[in-house]
Each structure stands twice: as structure tokens, then as C-alpha cells.
Design a protein around this motif. Structure first.
Motif, PDB file in Angstrom:
ATOM      1  N   LEU A 152       0.854  -1.179   0.000  1.00  0.00           N
ATOM      2  CA  LEU A 152       0.000   0.000   0.000  1.00  0.00           C
ATOM      3  C   LEU A 152       0.891   1.231   0.000  1.00  0.00           C
ATOM      4  O   LEU A 152       2.084   1.139   0.323  1.00  0.00           O
ATOM      5  CB  LEU A 152      -0.901  -0.007   1.238  1.00  0.00           C
ATOM      6  CG  LEU A 152      -1.893  -1.168   1.328  1.00  0.00           C
ATOM      7  CD1 LEU A 152      -2.529  -1.215   2.712  1.00  0.00           C
ATOM      8  CD2 LEU A 152      -2.961  -1.047   0.258  1.00  0.00           C
ATOM      9  N   PRO A 153       0.339   2.395  -0.335  1.00  0.00           N
ATOM     10  CA  PRO A 153       1.166   3.611  -0.296  1.00  0.00           C
ATOM     11  C   PRO A 153       1.831   3.788   1.065  1.00  0.00           C
ATOM     12  O   PRO A 153       1.200   3.621   2.107  1.00  0.00           O
ATOM     13  CB  PRO A 153       0.154   4.733  -0.569  1.00  0.00           C
ATOM     14  CG  PRO A 153      -0.938   4.067  -1.346  1.00  0.00           C
ATOM     15  CD  PRO A 153      -1.015   2.667  -0.808  1.00  0.00           C
ATOM     16  N   GLY A 154       3.128   4.068   1.024  1.00  0.00           N
ATOM     17  CA  GLY A 154       3.900   4.236   2.251  1.00  0.00           C
ATOM     18  C   GLY A 154       4.407   2.915   2.809  1.00  0.00           C
ATOM     19  O   GLY A 154       5.097   2.905   3.813  1.00  0.00           O
ATOM     20  N   GLY A 155       4.071   1.811   2.166  1.00  0.00           N
ATOM     21  CA  GLY A 155       4.405   0.481   2.665  1.00  0.00           C
ATOM     22  C   GLY A 155       5.612  -0.089   1.973  1.00  0.00           C
ATOM     23  O   GLY A 155       6.403   0.639   1.428  1.00  0.00           O
ATOM     24  N   THR A 197      -0.704  -8.025  -2.364  1.00  0.00           N
ATOM     25  CA  THR A 197       0.394  -8.799  -1.785  1.00  0.00           C
ATOM     26  C   THR A 197       1.497  -9.069  -2.804  1.00  0.00           C
ATOM     27  O   THR A 197       2.682  -9.012  -2.479  1.00  0.00           O
ATOM     28  CB  THR A 197      -0.144 -10.137  -1.231  1.00  0.00           C
ATOM     29  OG1 THR A 197      -1.220  -9.858  -0.335  1.00  0.00           O
ATOM     30  CG2 THR A 197       0.922 -10.907  -0.503  1.00  0.00           C
ATOM     31  N   VAL A 198       1.099  -9.363  -4.034  1.00  0.00           N
ATOM     32  CA  VAL A 198       2.052  -9.695  -5.099  1.00  0.00           C
ATOM     33  C   VAL A 198       1.746  -8.797  -6.307  1.00  0.00           C
ATOM     34  O   VAL A 198       1.133  -9.236  -7.275  1.00  0.00           O
ATOM     35  CB  VAL A 198       1.946 -11.187  -5.507  1.00  0.00           C
ATOM     36  CG1 VAL A 198       3.039 -11.561  -6.496  1.00  0.00           C
ATOM     37  CG2 VAL A 198       1.969 -12.085  -4.293  1.00  0.00           C
ATOM     38  N   PRO A 199       2.154  -7.527  -6.248  1.00  0.00           N
ATOM     39  CA  PRO A 199       1.769  -6.593  -7.311  1.00  0.00           C
ATOM     40  C   PRO A 199       2.336  -6.921  -8.687  1.00  0.00           C
ATOM     41  O   PRO A 199       1.751  -6.539  -9.697  1.00  0.00           O
ATOM     42  CB  PRO A 199       2.272  -5.238  -6.813  1.00  0.00           C
ATOM     43  CG  PRO A 199       3.191  -5.516  -5.685  1.00  0.00           C
ATOM     44  CD  PRO A 199       2.914  -6.891  -5.186  1.00  0.00           C
ATOM     45  N   ASP A 200       3.436  -7.666  -8.753  1.00  0.00           N
ATOM     46  CA  ASP A 200       4.001  -8.017 -10.055  1.00  0.00           C
ATOM     47  C   ASP A 200       3.191  -9.087 -10.777  1.00  0.00           C
ATOM     48  O   ASP A 200       3.421  -9.346 -11.958  1.00  0.00           O
ATOM     49  CB  ASP A 200       5.445  -8.503  -9.904  1.00  0.00           C
ATOM     50  CG  ASP A 200       6.382  -7.384  -9.472  1.00  0.00           C
ATOM     51  OD1 ASP A 200       6.026  -6.206  -9.675  1.00  0.00           O
ATOM     52  OD2 ASP A 200       7.461  -7.695  -8.940  1.00  0.00           O
ATOM     53  N   GLY A 201       2.241  -9.683 -10.107  1.00  0.00           N
ATOM     54  CA  GLY A 201       1.414 -10.717 -10.726  1.00  0.00           C
ATOM     55  C   GLY A 201       0.164 -10.179 -11.384  1.00  0.00           C
ATOM     56  O   GLY A 201      -0.758 -10.931 -11.673  1.00  0.00           O
TER      57      GLY A 201
END
Length: 171
Positions: free
Chosen positions: A79-82, A130-134
């Protein structure tokens, strides 16, 4: 010069194209009926979640150590800031494991289909965080879930049998 009215007339190009599209639509409906497509969508969406879900369990209502450690040590919410760790990782692992088993079973049988697809759509959103590249596969899962939510279970489902036996309007 050809006018629009000539193109749209009985023998015009647009009329011929419209007849061609109508024939193609009838062939398409004969080759892949809507209920068959809905059945395939339900199975296609159920499989990846089921495969992930069965890996999270060591026995009946007993999570594997790996599932809990994934949510504790590996998985992060992007998430933003994470990124941020999951809150209550054991609870999240349990809920995830339950959803990945229950929702696919409901989909395969076509029972509470729209609810199950909505649950998997929500899970897909969490997986994407959780897995943004997916995102390419997550977008496919989301599209399948939305298609199931919009179109329902189809005729090859328990939802359809229940509606028919209760004399409720079918989808």
C-alpha cells in the motif's frame, strides 16, 4: 458517390455485413453455448485458488506451519507508504485457506455462485496488493470473477436446479 441510405438499404454493404454478423453469432452460439462458457469460467477460476488452498492445510481445520509463516514473514501488503505486514497473520492465513477451499467448491458445483465469485474477486484484490508483479494473471482472475458475477452460474449448476424447482425466475 455512395450515400448512407444506399449502404443501409436491403442490398447495401451494411446490410450484408449485418447478415454476416448474425450468421457468425448463430454459429458461435451453437459451438459454445452460454451455459457451457459459464461452466468453463467457473472451473477456470476455481482451479488456481483450490490448488493454493490445499497447500495451506496440514489436516482438517489445521493450518500448515508454512501457511502461517508466509503470512507472518513473507507476505506484505503493498500500500502507499508500505509495504506493511498483514495484521493478525494466523487469522489471515486461516481465512485465506478457508476461502481458497470453500469458494472454489461452491463455484464447481454452481452453488451460491455469484457469492463465491465475489469472494474470489475480493481475494484477488488482496493477492494483487500482496504480489503486485502478478497483475496480468490477477487481472484475468478478476475478469473471470466479474463475468461469473454478471452472468451467473448458468444451466449446468445447482443454482439453476434450485431456482427451477422453487419456480423462481432463472438467470
Amino acid at each position: 458517390m455512395t450515400s448512407v441510405s444506399q449502404l443501409a438499404s436491403e442490398g447495401g454493404i451494411l446490410s450484408s455485413f449485418a447478415r454476416f454478423l448474425d450468421r457468425a453469432d448463430r454459429i458461435d452460439s451453437a459451438v459454445a453455448p452460454k451455459s457451457f462458457i459459464q461452466l468453463v469460467l467457473r472451473f477456470a477460476l476455481a482451479v488456481p485458488f483450490w490448488k493454493s488452498g490445499i497447500l495451506k492445510w496440514a489436516g482438517f481445520l489445521s493450518l500448515s506451519d508454512t501457511a502461517v509463516s508466509l503470512f507472518t514473514d513473507e507476505f506484505m501488503l503493498h500500500l502507499p507508504g508500505g509495504p506493511y505486514p498483514f495484521p493478525a497473520p494466523a487469522v489471515m492465513a486461516f481465512l485465506s485457506g478457508c476461502g481458497e477451499i470453500i469458494f472454489p467448491v461452491l463455484l464447481v458445483f454452481g452453488l451460491a455462485t455469484r457469492f463465491a465469485a465475489l469472494g474470489l474477486l475480493f481475494m484477488t484484490l488482496i493477492v494483487e496488493l500482496t504480489v503486485p508483479d502478478g497483475w496480468p494473471i490477477h487481472m484475468t482472475w478478476g475478469a473471470m470473477a466479474l463475468a461469473i458475477i454478471a452472468g451467473g452460474a448458468g444451466r449446468f449448476s445447482l443454482d439453476h436446479l434450485i431456482r427451477r424447482n422453487l419456480s423462481l425466475p432463472t438467470q
